[in-house]
Scaffold this motif. Structure first.
Motif, PDB file in Angstrom:
ATOM      1  N   GLU A 123       0.871  -1.168   0.000  1.00  0.00           N
ATOM      2  CA  GLU A 123       0.000   0.000   0.000  1.00  0.00           C
ATOM      3  C   GLU A 123       0.910   1.222   0.000  1.00  0.00           C
ATOM      4  OE1 GLU A 123      -3.077   2.342   2.935  1.00  0.00           O
ATOM      5  OE2 GLU A 123      -2.565   0.278   3.379  1.00  0.00           O
ATOM      6  N   LEU A 124       0.740   2.086  -0.992  1.00  0.00           N
ATOM      7  CA  LEU A 124       1.577   3.273  -1.088  1.00  0.00           C
ATOM      8  C   LEU A 124       0.902   4.455  -0.409  1.00  0.00           C
ATOM      9  CD1 LEU A 124       2.802   2.916  -4.772  1.00  0.00           C
ATOM     10  CD2 LEU A 124       3.945   2.183  -2.677  1.00  0.00           C
ATOM     11  N   LYS A 125       1.735   5.288   0.200  1.00  0.00           N
ATOM     12  CA  LYS A 125       1.224   6.453   0.918  1.00  0.00           C
ATOM     13  C   LYS A 125       2.070   7.667   0.562  1.00  0.00           C
ATOM     14  CE  LYS A 125      -0.707   5.799   4.828  1.00  0.00           C
ATOM     15  NZ  LYS A 125      -0.983   5.728   6.230  1.00  0.00           N
ATOM     16  N   ALA A 126       1.460   8.836   0.665  1.00  0.00           N
ATOM     17  CA  ALA A 126       2.189  10.084   0.452  1.00  0.00           C
ATOM     18  C   ALA A 126       2.844  10.496   1.757  1.00  0.00           C
ATOM     19  CB  ALA A 126       1.233  11.174  -0.025  1.00  0.00           C
ATOM     20  N   ALA A 127       4.154  10.621   1.729  1.00  0.00           N
ATOM     21  CA  ALA A 127       4.909  11.066   2.908  1.00  0.00           C
ATOM     22  C   ALA A 127       5.265  12.532   2.692  1.00  0.00           C
ATOM     23  CB  ALA A 127       6.163  10.228   3.078  1.00  0.00           C
ATOM     24  N   HIS A 128       4.759  13.383   3.567  1.00  0.00           N
ATOM     25  CA  HIS A 128       4.996  14.822   3.446  1.00  0.00           C
ATOM     26  C   HIS A 128       6.305  15.214   4.110  1.00  0.00           C
ATOM     27  CE1 HIS A 128       0.620  14.378   3.001  1.00  0.00           C
ATOM     28  NE2 HIS A 128       0.755  15.380   2.148  1.00  0.00           N
ATOM     29  N   LEU A 129       7.095  16.034   3.436  1.00  0.00           N
ATOM     30  CA  LEU A 129       8.335  16.517   4.034  1.00  0.00           C
ATOM     31  C   LEU A 129       8.031  17.575   5.089  1.00  0.00           C
ATOM     32  CD1 LEU A 129       9.171  15.287   1.161  1.00  0.00           C
ATOM     33  CD2 LEU A 129      11.319  16.351   1.711  1.00  0.00           C
ATOM     34  N   PHE A 130       7.137  18.507   4.777  1.00  0.00           N
ATOM     35  CA  PHE A 130       6.545  19.358   5.802  1.00  0.00           C
ATOM     36  C   PHE A 130       5.369  18.540   6.308  1.00  0.00           C
ATOM     37  CE2 PHE A 130       7.781  23.651   3.755  1.00  0.00           C
ATOM     38  CZ  PHE A 130       8.873  23.790   4.571  1.00  0.00           C
ATOM     39  N   ASP A 131       5.552  17.859   7.403  1.00  0.00           N
ATOM     40  CA  ASP A 131       4.549  16.937   7.924  1.00  0.00           C
ATOM     41  C   ASP A 131       3.273  17.694   8.284  1.00  0.00           C
ATOM     42  OD1 ASP A 131       3.021  15.085   9.299  1.00  0.00           O
ATOM     43  OD2 ASP A 131       4.722  14.260  10.392  1.00  0.00           O
ATOM     44  N   ILE A 132       2.173  17.352   7.632  1.00  0.00           N
ATOM     45  CA  ILE A 132       0.911  18.077   7.858  1.00  0.00           C
ATOM     46  C   ILE A 132       0.371  17.872   9.266  1.00  0.00           C
ATOM     47  CG2 ILE A 132       0.279  18.170   5.431  1.00  0.00           C
ATOM     48  CD1 ILE A 132      -1.621  15.829   5.924  1.00  0.00           C
ATOM     49  N   PHE A 133       0.836  16.830   9.962  1.00  0.00           N
ATOM     50  CA  PHE A 133       0.369  16.599  11.325  1.00  0.00           C
ATOM     51  C   PHE A 133       1.256  17.271  12.368  1.00  0.00           C
ATOM     52  CE2 PHE A 133      -1.260  13.051   8.804  1.00  0.00           C
ATOM     53  CZ  PHE A 133      -2.607  13.333   8.938  1.00  0.00           C
ATOM     54  N   ARG A 134       2.405  17.761  11.925  1.00  0.00           N
ATOM     55  CA  ARG A 134       3.288  18.533  12.809  1.00  0.00           C
ATOM     56  C   ARG A 134       3.380  19.962  12.284  1.00  0.00           C
ATOM     57  NH1 ARG A 134       6.976  14.069  12.307  1.00  0.00           N
ATOM     58  NH2 ARG A 134       6.648  12.695  14.041  1.00  0.00           N
ATOM     59  N   ALA A 135       2.290  20.453  11.779  1.00  0.00           N
ATOM     60  CA  ALA A 135       2.288  21.738  11.072  1.00  0.00           C
ATOM     61  C   ALA A 135       2.620  22.932  11.947  1.00  0.00           C
ATOM     62  CB  ALA A 135       0.944  21.943  10.373  1.00  0.00           C
ATOM     63  N   LYS A 136       2.646  22.763  13.248  1.00  0.00           N
ATOM     64  CA  LYS A 136       2.964  23.905  14.114  1.00  0.00           C
ATOM     65  C   LYS A 136       4.359  24.464  13.830  1.00  0.00           C
ATOM     66  CE  LYS A 136       4.202  20.909  17.975  1.00  0.00           C
ATOM     67  NZ  LYS A 136       3.457  19.692  17.877  1.00  0.00           N
ATOM     68  N   GLU A 137       5.260  23.616  13.311  1.00  0.00           N
ATOM     69  CA  GLU A 137       6.587  24.106  12.973  1.00  0.00           C
ATOM     70  C   GLU A 137       6.657  24.694  11.562  1.00  0.00           C
ATOM     71  OE1 GLU A 137       8.498  19.819  11.691  1.00  0.00           O
ATOM     72  OE2 GLU A 137       8.398  20.406  13.787  1.00  0.00           O
ATOM     73  N   VAL A 138       5.555  24.571  10.831  1.00  0.00           N
ATOM     74  CA  VAL A 138       5.483  25.087   9.470  1.00  0.00           C
ATOM     75  C   VAL A 138       4.294  26.039   9.365  1.00  0.00           C
ATOM     76  CG1 VAL A 138       5.240  24.489   7.041  1.00  0.00           C
ATOM     77  CG2 VAL A 138       6.416  22.926   8.594  1.00  0.00           C
ATOM     78  N   PRO A 139       4.549  27.334   9.328  1.00  0.00           N
ATOM     79  CA  PRO A 139       3.436  28.288   9.237  1.00  0.00           C
ATOM     80  C   PRO A 139       2.803  28.270   7.850  1.00  0.00           C
ATOM     81  CG  PRO A 139       5.549  29.427   9.272  1.00  0.00           C
ATOM     82  CD  PRO A 139       5.842  27.969   9.433  1.00  0.00           C
ATOM     83  N   ASP A 140       1.752  27.467   7.685  1.00  0.00           N
ATOM     84  CA  ASP A 140       1.095  27.275   6.395  1.00  0.00           C
ATOM     85  C   ASP A 140       0.518  28.568   5.839  1.00  0.00           C
ATOM     86  OD1 ASP A 140       0.240  25.770   4.208  1.00  0.00           O
ATOM     87  OD2 ASP A 140      -1.730  25.432   5.096  1.00  0.00           O
ATOM     88  N   ASN A 141       0.220  29.506   6.713  1.00  0.00           N
ATOM     89  CA  ASN A 141      -0.365  30.762   6.238  1.00  0.00           C
ATOM     90  C   ASN A 141       0.706  31.835   6.014  1.00  0.00           C
ATOM     91  OD1 ASN A 141       0.314  31.119   8.878  1.00  0.00           O
ATOM     92  ND2 ASN A 141      -1.616  32.049   9.508  1.00  0.00           N
ATOM     93  N   ASP A 142       1.982  31.445   6.024  1.00  0.00           N
ATOM     94  CA  ASP A 142       3.082  32.373   5.804  1.00  0.00           C
ATOM     95  C   ASP A 142       3.726  32.080   4.449  1.00  0.00           C
ATOM     96  OD1 ASP A 142       5.390  33.877   5.755  1.00  0.00           O
ATOM     97  OD2 ASP A 142       6.039  33.331   7.766  1.00  0.00           O
ATOM     98  N   PRO A 143       3.261  32.768   3.393  1.00  0.00           N
ATOM     99  CA  PRO A 143       3.773  32.482   2.047  1.00  0.00           C
ATOM    100  C   PRO A 143       5.291  32.652   1.914  1.00  0.00           C
ATOM    101  CG  PRO A 143       1.916  33.998   1.954  1.00  0.00           C
ATOM    102  CD  PRO A 143       2.254  33.798   3.397  1.00  0.00           C
ATOM    103  N   GLU A 144       5.864  33.610   2.629  1.00  0.00           N
ATOM    104  CA  GLU A 144       7.313  33.818   2.538  1.00  0.00           C
ATOM    105  C   GLU A 144       8.078  32.617   3.084  1.00  0.00           C
ATOM    106  OE1 GLU A 144       8.837  37.534   3.992  1.00  0.00           O
ATOM    107  OE2 GLU A 144       7.179  38.635   3.077  1.00  0.00           O
ATOM    108  N   PHE A 145       7.602  32.063   4.192  1.00  0.00           N
ATOM    109  CA  PHE A 145       8.245  30.879   4.761  1.00  0.00           C
ATOM    110  C   PHE A 145       8.189  29.735   3.761  1.00  0.00           C
ATOM    111  CE2 PHE A 145       8.166  26.817   6.917  1.00  0.00           C
ATOM    112  CZ  PHE A 145       9.297  26.899   7.713  1.00  0.00           C
ATOM    113  N   LEU A 146       7.019  29.473   3.209  1.00  0.00           N
ATOM    114  CA  LEU A 146       6.850  28.357   2.278  1.00  0.00           C
ATOM    115  C   LEU A 146       7.627  28.582   0.985  1.00  0.00           C
ATOM    116  CD1 LEU A 146       3.070  27.772   2.888  1.00  0.00           C
ATOM    117  CD2 LEU A 146       4.940  26.303   3.645  1.00  0.00           C
ATOM    118  N   GLN A 147       7.663  29.814   0.495  1.00  0.00           N
ATOM    119  CA  GLN A 147       8.361  30.100  -0.757  1.00  0.00           C
ATOM    120  C   GLN A 147       9.855  29.834  -0.660  1.00  0.00           C
ATOM    121  OE1 GLN A 147       7.136  34.065  -1.777  1.00  0.00           O
ATOM    122  NE2 GLN A 147       5.121  33.396  -2.489  1.00  0.00           N
TER     123      GLN A 147
END
Length: 139
Positions: A8-32
Motif C-alpha cells: 500500500e503506497l502512501k504520500a509522505a509529506h516533508l513538511f509533515d501536515i500533522f506537525r504543522a505547528k513548525e510550518v506556518p502554512d499561512n506564511d507564504p514567505e516561509f513556504l516560498q
C-alpha cells in the motif's frame, strides 16, 4: 524499499501536515523559501510503502541530498536512525536501506513535482533533532 509484496503506497509529506505547528502554512514567505505553495503542494511529498512512511513520519529516516564540491546534486540517499538499525525486528531491512540511493524521477515533467533540495534539507534537520533526542533518552 524493494518491497516485493503488493504494498500500500502512501504520500509522505516533508513538511509533515500533522506537525504543522513548525510550518506556518499561512506564511507564504516561509513556504516560498522551500519552493512550495502550501502543505498540500505536490512537491511536499514522496511516495513510500506503509512501513517506510511510518518510519519517515516518526523522523527515524530521511532523504539526504548529496552534493559535489561544486554544489551540484549528485545523489539522494536514505539515512536511517541508529534506533532503527539497532532494533532486532527492524535491523535487517533498514540496514540494507541505510545509505542506498533514492530513485529520482528522470522524466522532466515528473521532476517538476519532485521536492526541492531545501525541503529535503529541512526534513533532514528535523531527523537530526529527533535522533539526538533519542540518543539522549536511551543513554
Amino acid at each position: 524499499c524493494h518491497n516485493k509484496r503488493t504494498a500500500e503506497l502512501k504520500a509522505a509529506h516533508l513538511f509533515d501536515i500533522f506537525r504543522a505547528k513548525e510550518v506556518p502554512d499561512n506564511d507564504p514567505e516561509f513556504l516560498q523559501q522551500y519552493e512550495v505553495s502550501d502543505l498540500y503542494d505536490t512537491s511536499n511529498g514522496i511516495t513510500l510503502c506503509r512501513e517506510c512512511h511510518d518510519v519517515f513520519d516518526a523522523l527515524l529516516c530521511c532523504v539526504e541530498v548529496r552534493r559535489s564540491e561544486e554544489g551540484t546534486i549528485t545523489d539522494h540517499v536514505i539515512i536511517v536512525a541508529n534506533a532503527i538499525l539497532q532494533s532486532a525486528a527492524l535491523k535487517r531491512k533498514w540496514t540494507a536501506l541505510n545509505g542506498s540511493k533514492v530513485r529520482v524521477p528522470s522524466n522532466p515533467l515528473m521532476l517538476t513535482n519532485w521536492p526541492p533540495p531545501k525541503l529535503f534539507e529541512f526534513r533532514e534537520d528535523k531527523f537530526k533533532e529527533r535522533t539526538i533526542e533519542l540518543e539522549m533518552v536511551y543513554r
